[in-house]
Design a protein around this motif. Sequence first.
Motif, PDB file in Angstrom:
ATOM      1  N   ARG A   1      38.038  36.613  45.287  1.00 28.96           N
ATOM      2  CA  ARG A   1      38.577  36.709  46.651  1.00 28.96           C
ATOM      3  C   ARG A   1      38.278  38.054  47.308  1.00 28.96           C
ATOM      4  O   ARG A   1      37.817  38.114  48.445  1.00 28.96           O
ATOM      5  CB  ARG A   1      40.087  36.468  46.625  1.00 28.96           C
ATOM      6  N   VAL A   2      38.590  39.134  46.598  1.00 25.77           N
ATOM      7  CA  VAL A   2      38.416  40.474  47.175  1.00 25.77           C
ATOM      8  C   VAL A   2      37.863  41.427  46.131  1.00 25.77           C
ATOM      9  O   VAL A   2      38.052  41.230  44.928  1.00 25.77           O
ATOM     10  CB  VAL A   2      39.749  41.032  47.737  1.00 25.77           C
ATOM     11  N   ASN A   3      37.203  42.479  46.608  1.00 20.87           N
ATOM     12  CA  ASN A   3      36.706  43.523  45.709  1.00 20.87           C
ATOM     13  C   ASN A   3      37.752  44.602  45.472  1.00 20.87           C
ATOM     14  O   ASN A   3      37.720  45.291  44.461  1.00 20.87           O
ATOM     15  CB  ASN A   3      35.442  44.158  46.283  1.00 20.87           C
TER      16      ASN A   3
ATOM     17  N   HIS B   1      38.887  46.086  41.815  1.00 20.33           N
ATOM     18  CA  HIS B   1      38.524  45.126  40.775  1.00 20.33           C
ATOM     19  C   HIS B   1      37.124  45.490  40.264  1.00 20.33           C
ATOM     20  O   HIS B   1      36.117  44.927  40.698  1.00 20.33           O
ATOM     21  CB  HIS B   1      38.570  43.706  41.327  1.00 20.33           C
ATOM     22  N   ASN B   2      37.077  46.434  39.348  1.00 23.60           N
ATOM     23  CA  ASN B   2      35.817  47.055  38.967  1.00 23.60           C
ATOM     24  C   ASN B   2      34.834  46.123  38.269  1.00 23.60           C
ATOM     25  O   ASN B   2      33.637  46.410  38.212  1.00 23.60           O
ATOM     26  CB  ASN B   2      36.067  48.288  38.094  1.00 23.60           C
ATOM     27  N   LYS B   3      35.293  44.983  37.752  1.00 19.07           N
ATOM     28  CA  LYS B   3      34.357  44.045  37.136  1.00 19.07           C
ATOM     29  C   LYS B   3      33.556  43.263  38.179  1.00 19.07           C
ATOM     30  O   LYS B   3      32.670  42.500  37.828  1.00 19.07           O
ATOM     31  CB  LYS B   3      35.111  43.086  36.205  1.00 19.07           C
ATOM     32  N   ASN B   4      33.893  43.487  39.461  1.00 16.28           N
ATOM     33  CA  ASN B   4      33.109  42.886  40.550  1.00 16.28           C
ATOM     34  C   ASN B   4      31.830  43.665  40.818  1.00 16.28           C
ATOM     35  O   ASN B   4      30.941  43.171  41.511  1.00 16.28           O
ATOM     36  CB  ASN B   4      33.928  42.849  41.844  1.00 16.28           C
TER      37      ASN B   4
ATOM     38  N   LEU C   1      31.040  50.311  43.838  1.00 18.71           N
ATOM     39  CA  LEU C   1      32.453  50.654  43.672  1.00 18.71           C
ATOM     40  C   LEU C   1      32.879  51.687  44.705  1.00 18.71           C
ATOM     41  O   LEU C   1      33.956  51.586  45.302  1.00 18.71           O
ATOM     42  CB  LEU C   1      32.695  51.180  42.256  1.00 18.71           C
ATOM     43  N   VAL C   2      32.035  52.683  44.918  1.00 16.78           N
ATOM     44  CA  VAL C   2      32.349  53.744  45.886  1.00 16.78           C
ATOM     45  C   VAL C   2      32.511  53.169  47.291  1.00 16.78           C
ATOM     46  O   VAL C   2      33.427  53.545  48.034  1.00 16.78           O
ATOM     47  CB  VAL C   2      31.239  54.825  45.869  1.00 16.78           C
ATOM     48  N   TYR C   3      31.645  52.235  47.648  1.00 11.83           N
ATOM     49  CA  TYR C   3      31.737  51.595  48.967  1.00 11.83           C
ATOM     50  C   TYR C   3      33.109  50.958  49.165  1.00 11.83           C
ATOM     51  O   TYR C   3      33.767  51.169  50.185  1.00 11.83           O
ATOM     52  CB  TYR C   3      30.637  50.542  49.099  1.00 11.83           C
ATOM     53  N   THR C   4      33.560  50.193  48.183  1.00 10.02           N
ATOM     54  CA  THR C   4      34.859  49.528  48.285  1.00 10.02           C
ATOM     55  C   THR C   4      36.005  50.529  48.240  1.00 10.02           C
ATOM     56  O   THR C   4      37.001  50.384  48.957  1.00 10.02           O
ATOM     57  CB  THR C   4      35.026  48.487  47.158  1.00 10.02           C
ATOM     58  N   ALA C   5      35.870  51.560  47.416  1.00  8.92           N
ATOM     59  CA  ALA C   5      36.918  52.586  47.337  1.00  8.92           C
ATOM     60  C   ALA C   5      37.111  53.268  48.683  1.00  8.92           C
ATOM     61  O   ALA C   5      38.253  53.496  49.128  1.00  8.92           O
ATOM     62  CB  ALA C   5      36.554  53.619  46.262  1.00  8.92           C
TER      63      ALA C   5
END
Length: 269
Positions: free
Chosen positions: A31-33, A46-49, A56-60
């Motif tokens: 559903r979401v990152n 959700h780091n396994k995404n 990961l940095v983009y989502t953070a």
Amino acid sequence: MDNESIKTMLLNIQDSSLEFSVLLTGKESKRVNGLYKPDSREILLHNKNFKTDNELVYTAIHEYTHHLINEEQIAENGGKEPPHKARSHTNYFWAKFHSLLEIAEQKGFYKMDLSISPELEELTKEIRTKYIEPNGHLMQEFGKSLIKAHTLCEQASIRYEDYLDRVLQLPRTTAKTVTQVGTLPKEDAVLGFDNMKIVARLKKPDERAKAQDAIKQGKSPDSVIAMMKKKAQTEDPRAKLEKERDRLTKTISELTQRLEYVEESLANL
């Protein structure tokens, strides 16, 4: 990257006096990152995404943008927790998010390097030259044709609005936007139709030039819109009130005419 290193990176991009935490959930989500919880000030990732730290940095940074805006809203609300709106991805959000991404790029935390994929780099050039720019030219010519059609309608004593509604079957708002784009110089077609719409809405030449430069420098459409809104907010208070008065006067006149029409229609029933 671990929880603390991600938090340190985010604070390095932009400081925050509102305490927050970062948690790598160790999970995968369809559903979401990631997620930001404003009540507990938690950034969940959700780091396994993610396949890479760059993703990961983009989502953070995305979730941190929510936190920073929450901090701004608390300050504006006198230090009290504001009601959290359902619509959080506003134009202001995307503009701020993109500005944080730019800072992250400058500091080496995030990168957008198309040269990593020569095929993507070549496809990007093709999209710009084969679709975006030609579409800009096409919509410019469309706008010029509508301007000409308007003139011909007046010469033939035909209501242009009726021509749009029942002959072209074109929404009036669309026609207005396309007509505005038709007044832009030919070289603006490189911006693409959607960016041309942003520029065309600006009346002052210096504002148009500023928006054009920002788009050509790679600023996102949301960033350009936010930039122009910010500039408009610094406008002279008297001038703003005069514009509002003129808008209200026009609206009252239109409503008065409509009321007269309705009353006349009722009298004839």
